[in-house]
Design a protein around this motif. Structure first.
Motif, PDB file in Angstrom:
ATOM      1  N   LEU A  24       0.587  -1.188  -0.077  1.00 42.45           N
ATOM      2  CA  LEU A  24      -0.032  -0.139   0.063  1.00 42.45           C
ATOM      3  C   LEU A  24       0.775   1.243  -0.014  1.00 42.45           C
ATOM      4  N   LEU A  25       2.184   1.187   0.028  1.00 41.17           N
ATOM      5  CA  LEU A  25       3.020   2.482   0.242  1.00 41.17           C
ATOM      6  C   LEU A  25       4.430   2.329  -0.738  1.00 41.17           C
ATOM      7  N   GLU A  26       4.773   0.978  -1.119  1.00 44.43           N
ATOM      8  CA  GLU A  26       5.727   0.845  -1.898  1.00 44.43           C
ATOM      9  C   GLU A  26       6.037   0.475  -3.036  1.00 44.43           C
ATOM     10  N   GLU A  27       4.682  -0.161  -3.473  1.00 45.69           N
ATOM     11  CA  GLU A  27       4.464  -0.756  -4.703  1.00 45.69           C
ATOM     12  C   GLU A  27       3.509  -0.197  -5.569  1.00 45.69           C
ATOM     13  N   PRO A  28       3.616  -0.456  -6.779  1.00 45.67           N
ATOM     14  CA  PRO A  28       2.476   0.094  -7.765  1.00 45.67           C
ATOM     15  C   PRO A  28       1.140  -0.590  -7.367  1.00 45.67           C
ATOM     16  N   LEU A  29       0.075   0.039  -7.460  1.00 49.18           N
ATOM     17  CA  LEU A  29      -1.407  -0.607  -7.053  1.00 49.18           C
ATOM     18  C   LEU A  29      -1.609  -1.535  -8.462  1.00 49.18           C
ATOM     19  N   PRO A  30      -1.710  -2.870  -7.888  1.00 46.69           N
ATOM     20  CA  PRO A  30      -2.079  -3.733  -9.341  1.00 46.69           C
ATOM     21  C   PRO A  30      -3.343  -3.853  -9.497  1.00 46.69           C
ATOM     22  N   PRO A  31      -3.679  -4.014 -11.112  1.00 42.63           N
ATOM     23  CA  PRO A  31      -5.020  -4.115 -11.637  1.00 42.63           C
ATOM     24  C   PRO A  31      -6.107  -4.918 -10.962  1.00 42.63           C
ATOM     25  N   GLU A  32      -5.689  -5.825 -10.236  1.00 40.88           N
ATOM     26  CA  GLU A  32      -6.711  -6.733  -9.409  1.00 40.88           C
ATOM     27  C   GLU A  32      -6.278  -6.366  -7.942  1.00 40.88           C
ATOM     28  N   THR A  33      -7.368  -5.553  -7.479  1.00 39.72           N
ATOM     29  CA  THR A  33      -6.997  -5.152  -6.020  1.00 39.72           C
ATOM     30  C   THR A  33      -8.161  -5.604  -4.957  1.00 39.72           C
ATOM     31  N   SER A  34      -8.833  -6.903  -5.504  1.00 40.93           N
ATOM     32  CA  SER A  34      -9.776  -7.326  -4.381  1.00 40.93           C
ATOM     33  C   SER A  34      -9.004  -7.898  -3.203  1.00 40.93           C
ATOM     34  N   ARG A  35      -7.440  -8.447  -3.190  1.00 38.46           N
ATOM     35  CA  ARG A  35      -6.806  -8.694  -1.832  1.00 38.46           C
ATOM     36  C   ARG A  35      -6.889  -7.311  -0.794  1.00 38.46           C
ATOM     37  N   PHE A  36      -7.102  -6.111  -1.272  1.00 37.70           N
ATOM     38  CA  PHE A  36      -6.935  -5.040  -0.393  1.00 37.70           C
ATOM     39  C   PHE A  36      -8.345  -4.802   0.233  1.00 37.70           C
ATOM     40  N   ALA A  37      -9.263  -5.653  -0.190  1.00 35.31           N
ATOM     41  CA  ALA A  37     -10.659  -5.205   0.279  1.00 35.31           C
ATOM     42  C   ALA A  37     -10.850  -5.940   1.698  1.00 35.31           C
ATOM     43  N   ARG A  38      -9.877  -6.945   1.831  1.00 36.54           N
ATOM     44  CA  ARG A  38     -10.003  -7.392   3.300  1.00 36.54           C
ATOM     45  C   ARG A  38      -9.236  -6.505   4.172  1.00 36.54           C
ATOM     46  N   ASP A  39      -9.685  -6.373   5.315  1.00 38.65           N
ATOM     47  CA  ASP A  39      -8.997  -5.783   6.423  1.00 38.65           C
ATOM     48  C   ASP A  39      -7.603  -6.344   7.261  1.00 38.65           C
ATOM     49  N   PRO A  40      -6.544  -6.023   7.212  1.00 31.18           N
ATOM     50  CA  PRO A  40      -5.337  -6.538   7.687  1.00 31.18           C
ATOM     51  C   PRO A  40      -5.190  -6.464   9.098  1.00 31.18           C
ATOM     52  N   TYR A  41      -6.410  -5.556   9.887  1.00 32.61           N
ATOM     53  CA  TYR A  41      -6.009  -5.327  11.338  1.00 32.61           C
ATOM     54  C   TYR A  41      -6.531  -6.580  11.828  1.00 32.61           C
ATOM     55  N   PRO A  42      -5.955  -7.125  12.854  1.00 32.97           N
ATOM     56  CA  PRO A  42      -6.339  -8.535  13.773  1.00 32.97           C
ATOM     57  C   PRO A  42      -7.223  -8.023  14.706  1.00 32.97           C
ATOM     58  N   ALA A  43      -8.313  -7.663  14.362  1.00 31.38           N
ATOM     59  CA  ALA A  43      -9.218  -7.107  15.733  1.00 31.38           C
ATOM     60  C   ALA A  43      -9.671  -8.435  16.563  1.00 31.38           C
ATOM     61  N   LEU A  44      -9.570  -7.804  17.769  1.00 29.92           N
ATOM     62  CA  LEU A  44     -10.176  -9.020  18.875  1.00 29.92           C
ATOM     63  C   LEU A  44     -11.686  -9.272  18.652  1.00 29.92           C
ATOM     64  N   LYS A  45     -12.018 -10.553  18.853  1.00 32.47           N
ATOM     65  CA  LYS A  45     -13.586 -10.846  18.821  1.00 32.47           C
ATOM     66  C   LYS A  45     -14.137 -10.790  19.864  1.00 32.47           C
ATOM     67  N   GLY A  46     -15.275 -10.249  19.874  1.00 36.10           N
ATOM     68  CA  GLY A  46     -16.419  -9.977  20.802  1.00 36.10           C
ATOM     69  C   GLY A  46     -17.721 -10.182  20.669  1.00 36.10           C
ATOM     70  N   GLY A  47     -18.586 -10.149  21.780  1.00 34.32           N
ATOM     71  CA  GLY A  47     -19.923 -10.277  21.704  1.00 34.32           C
ATOM     72  C   GLY A  47     -20.448 -11.773  21.220  1.00 34.32           C
ATOM     73  N   LEU A  48     -21.653 -11.838  21.408  1.00 32.23           N
ATOM     74  CA  LEU A  48     -22.233 -13.281  21.372  1.00 32.23           C
ATOM     75  C   LEU A  48     -21.904 -13.977  20.131  1.00 32.23           C
ATOM     76  N   LEU A  49     -21.750 -13.414  19.025  1.00 33.09           N
ATOM     77  CA  LEU A  49     -21.427 -13.974  17.381  1.00 33.09           C
ATOM     78  C   LEU A  49     -19.940 -14.041  17.506  1.00 33.09           C
ATOM     79  N   ARG A  50     -19.011 -13.617  18.478  1.00 34.45           N
ATOM     80  CA  ARG A  50     -17.620 -13.493  18.402  1.00 34.45           C
ATOM     81  C   ARG A  50     -17.083 -12.951  17.108  1.00 34.45           C
TER      82      ARG A  50
END
Length: 503
Positions: A137-163
């Motif tokens: 996201l900073l040092e490489e050209p953005l590729p034509p296929e960007t679907s992998r960037f739709a996923r959030d890389p932050y490892p959020a803690l799971k919570g709530g009844l549905l985790r």
């Protein structure tokens, strides 16, 4: 080259060093894009960015374009403390610069034992997100296929009844920090870049991580001095600037760009056209022809915010112990977010107060202060001075000034006695941003997640021979990210399709 913003100038000097003859056409009478200065009666104010993060980007620029390093061209000062935060309950905390241990200790001391530990654990997860997204996201050209960037890389803690993991930055604050003041601290970093914490992806956690890891820096003479130095480096490398000259169309023959047409009807031929103008403005004004908006390249269309900046000329000297930057948090964070979403001004925004200790910005014995708030930019890009106020204040002609009054009142938490010291003020709105840059909106850095809605335009445009640089192109807005875009564009032109990123 179209436009003389920071990203475009970063590309111009690099391309000139690589042997290209570079001419920059700029429709306004100066360079720097959104990095502007307002001057009056001996006072001077930065009206764009007030601080620099990731100075290594511009160090690399000056090294790669000449023998003089950045510190030889500007006086760079590390801001310490990095910031002071005043929360809605009156609690205040002062955070040191680029010291994780120092930040943890300061938060424990001000907010209670355990606050620093929770913030430190959060920063550990933010570091994971940074490590996963930094290079693509900073040092490489953005590729034509960007679907992998739709996923959030932050490892959020799971919570709530549905985790279920947190999906937005606001949810991260509520679930993982568990203190409204820590949540406000987190959200203020997103607001500073124009993101609404209620909709910004959890990956926006990289913003406070980036600042607290690499530090905050100030350029003596104001951030405009950095734009001056970059412009001077361009001139020294033979770049020609033609100011006050608008490009009305990119000329295309046989499916490839061959030059530009200017407002006076003349043309300029080119092997490559690099445009630093805002991508939405290029298509709005049909500088690049397209049949419908559906064909436009992605350009952070989800960002709909701009800035109101109040420049305050104050009688009397700056206090010796004053913090350079103070964030005064809104007492109604939910109301502020709802107002951003609804396209209206809130009752009391979060404001960033900058008090640089810089004698070059003020007459002797006085002080120059800027107060900034993130606001809705309006309903579209065609904003004129009165229409911005009409869109965000229901046509109340006093609305903008009343909002500036509320910003000034909030800033008194950072500058005691401010209103008694006030000599005069100047209020700048997204309408001023529109006149200077071509759009009232201010782009933020590229963020993964949110279905890819916060990815800027790729540096390679859909038209062969046309390249995008600057804040509306990969890797997004901000001084550091714009500088990176110039390096990426240069690599793509010089090395072609084989270019895989900065080293």
């Amino acid at each position: 080259m179209i436009g003389a913003g920071m990203g475009a100038m970063a590309a111009a000097a690099r391309l000139a060093v690589a042997g290209h003859r570079v001419t920059v056409f700029e429709r306004t009478d100066t360079y720097g894009g959104g990095v502007r200065r307002f001057e009056r009666a001996g006072f001077a104010f930065d009206t764009g960015p007030g601080l620099l993060h990731l100075p290594a980007v511009w160090r690399d620029f000056f090294v790669k374009t000449g023998k003089e390093p950045l510190e030889k061209c500007v006086e760079l000062v590390q801001v310490d403390p990095a910031s002071r935060h005043v929360f809605a309950d009156g609690t205040a905390v002062t955070l040191p610069n680029a010291s994780r241990a120092g930040v943890v200790a300061a938060l424990d001391g001000a907010l209670g034992t355990g606050a620093g530990e929770r913030w430190g654990e959060f920063l550990g997860r933010a570091r994971d997100a940074w490590d996963r997204s930094r290079r693509p996201l900073l040092e490489e050209p953005l590729p034509p296929e960007t679907s992998r960037f739709a996923r959030d890389p932050y490892p959020a803690l799971k919570g709530g009844l549905l985790r279920r993991p947190a999906r937005t930055l606001a949810e991260v604050g509520r679930r993982e920090l568990r203190d409204p003041r820590l949540a406000a601290l987190l959200e203020s970093h997103a607001l500073a870049y124009g993101f609404d914490p209620a909709t910004a992806p959890a990956s926006a956690a990289v913003l406070p991580y980036m600042e607290q890891t690499f530090g905050s820096w100030y350029v003596r003479g104001g951030m405009r001095a950095l734009a001056d130095a970059v412009h001077e480096r361009c001139l020294a490398r033979g770049v020609e600037f033609v100011l006050g000259t608008e490009v009305t169309e990119i000329r295309i023959e046989d499916g490839r760009a061959v030059g530009v047409e200017l407002a006076d009807g003349s043309t300029a031929e080119a092997d490559h056209v690099v445009t630093g103008a805002p991508v939405p403005a290029l298509y709005r004004d049909r500088v690049l022809p397209w049949a419908s908006p559906d064909e436009w390249p992605h350009h952070q269309s989800a960002v709909r915010t701009g800035r109101v900046t109040v420049c305050l000329a104050l009688r009397g000297a700056r206090a010796a112990d004053a913090a350079h930057r103070t964030v005064v948090h809104s007492p109604d964070r939910a109301g502020e977010s709802a107002a951003l979403s609804a396209g209206r001004l809130c009752d009391r925004p979060t404001v960033v107060v900058l008090r640089p200790d810089d004698e070059r910005l003020r007459p002797g014995g006085h002080e120059a202060v800027t107060v900034t708030a993130t606001v809705p930019a309006g309903t579209g890009d065609r904003m004129s001075d009165p229409s911005w106020g009409e869109h965000v204040t229901d046509g109340d002609a006093t609305g903008v000034e009343a909002f500036a009054d509320r910003m000034t009142a909030a800033a008194e938490a950072a500058v005691p006695g401010l209103r008694e010291r006030l000599l005069w003020r100047e209020v700048r709105t997204p309408a001023d941003t529109f006149r200077e840059t071509g759009t009232p909106r201010v782009p933020g850095p590229a963020l993964a997640g949110a279905g890819g809605a916060l990815l800027p335009a790729a540096n390679v445009s859909p038209v062969p021979g046309v390249y995008f640089a600057g804040g509306w192109s990969h890797p997004g807005g901000g001084l550091a990210h714009s500088g990176m875009s110039g390096a990426l564009v240069t690599g793509l032109i010089v090395e072609g399709a084989d270019f895989r990123g900065s080293q």
